[in-house]
Design a protein around this motif. Sequence first.
Motif, short mmCIF file in Angstrom:
data_model
loop_
_atom_site.label_atom_id
_atom_site.label_comp_id
_atom_site.label_asym_id
_atom_site.label_seq_id
_atom_site.Cartn_x
_atom_site.Cartn_y
_atom_site.Cartn_z
N VAL A 79 0.55 -0.99 0.26
CA VAL A 79 0.03 -0.29 0.16
C VAL A 79 0.99 1.57 0.35
O VAL A 79 1.22 1.28 0.72
N PHE A 80 0.49 2.31 -0.86
CA PHE A 80 1.19 3.62 -0.94
C PHE A 80 0.70 4.74 -1.52
O PHE A 80 -0.62 4.08 -1.55
N ARG A 81 1.38 5.71 -1.20
CA ARG A 81 0.49 7.02 -1.46
C ARG A 81 1.07 6.98 -3.02
O ARG A 81 1.75 7.40 -3.15
N GLN A 82 -0.30 7.44 -3.84
CA GLN A 82 -0.61 8.42 -5.81
C GLN A 82 0.35 9.16 -5.74
O GLN A 82 0.84 10.35 -4.33
N PRO A 83 1.82 9.51 -6.23
CA PRO A 83 2.87 10.29 -6.74
C PRO A 83 2.00 11.34 -6.86
O PRO A 83 1.18 11.33 -7.92
N GLY A 84 1.56 12.65 -6.17
CA GLY A 84 1.51 13.80 -6.60
C GLY A 84 0.16 14.00 -5.93
O GLY A 84 -0.40 15.10 -6.62
N GLY A 200 -3.91 8.99 -14.63
CA GLY A 200 -4.02 8.31 -13.60
C GLY A 200 -3.53 7.08 -13.33
O GLY A 200 -4.19 6.38 -11.82
N GLY A 201 -2.83 7.24 -13.44
CA GLY A 201 -1.49 6.04 -12.41
C GLY A 201 -0.76 6.91 -12.05
O GLY A 201 -0.67 7.84 -11.44
N VAL A 202 0.82 6.76 -11.50
CA VAL A 202 1.28 5.63 -10.44
C VAL A 202 2.46 7.06 -10.75
O VAL A 202 3.23 6.97 -10.41
N GLY A 203 3.03 6.07 -11.77
CA GLY A 203 4.53 6.01 -12.58
C GLY A 203 5.71 5.28 -11.00
O GLY A 203 4.91 4.79 -11.21
N PHE A 204 6.51 5.77 -11.67
CA PHE A 204 7.38 5.38 -10.84
C PHE A 204 7.06 5.68 -9.31
O PHE A 204 7.53 7.24 -9.09
N VAL A 205 7.15 4.81 -8.34
CA VAL A 205 6.32 5.01 -6.71
C VAL A 205 8.09 5.37 -5.97
O VAL A 205 8.64 4.72 -5.76
#
Length: 247
Positions: A79-84, A200-205
């Motif tokens: 689980v992580f926070r969406q970059p940006g 709407g994606g996350v790219g490199f996290v």
Amino acid sequence: MDNVKTIIYAGLIAIGIRTFLFEPFNIPSASMVPTLLVGDYLFVSKYSYGYSQYSMPLSFPSFSGRILGHAPRQGDIVVFRQPGHESIDFIKRVIALPGQHVQVKGGQLYIDGKEVARQEAGHCPDEEGNYESQSVRYLETLPDGVKHYICKVVDPAVTNSMTYQEANDTPDFLVPAGTFFAMGDNRDNSADSRFQPSQGGVGFVPMENLVGRAEFLFFSVDADAPWWQVWRWPGEIRWDRLFDSLR
């Protein structure tokens, strides 16, 4: 006064457990089918990768980096926070770590230029666990030996779409230092590192955005029944998924 103290102590203990040990999450989307279904509830270990500001309630206090930080392993469900958009939680599988190359060609995953092995394993369930013929399930084996199931769509209405083509024929990504590359197990229905946050994606996290590692399901319920129909609750519980390990 004794009752007030008891309530305060209980609240502090609950906050401590949620901050430093385990936090519950529920699954609202189908991006991790077949591993996770809509209506699944799971515990995430907060200590697995150390602590960042996103480990804290309401992301407070604000600080940079990680305390007692550990990198995730390839194949971990995190689980992580969406970059940006750091107020939004995402759950995906770690596919590649810093310095690794990732590419999808013709729907097939490649890591460091090598095709990731997979074997067909029947049909995939839909987001609520019902089996359908529009998706094929594969048992995928990552380079470090982690095996897990993925879903691939075979429905022409989906495979002819532009979004499908973008997800299944990507550039060669080189994962930068301090980040990881994440994908959903439902490969054709996941906004993940193949897409940028603007899409709407996350790219490199960034590693800093990690909240924790998914450990096990503690509850699962079919989302069809309205919450007020209490008499349907026992029949909607997915008893075979209770306390199912994700490790």
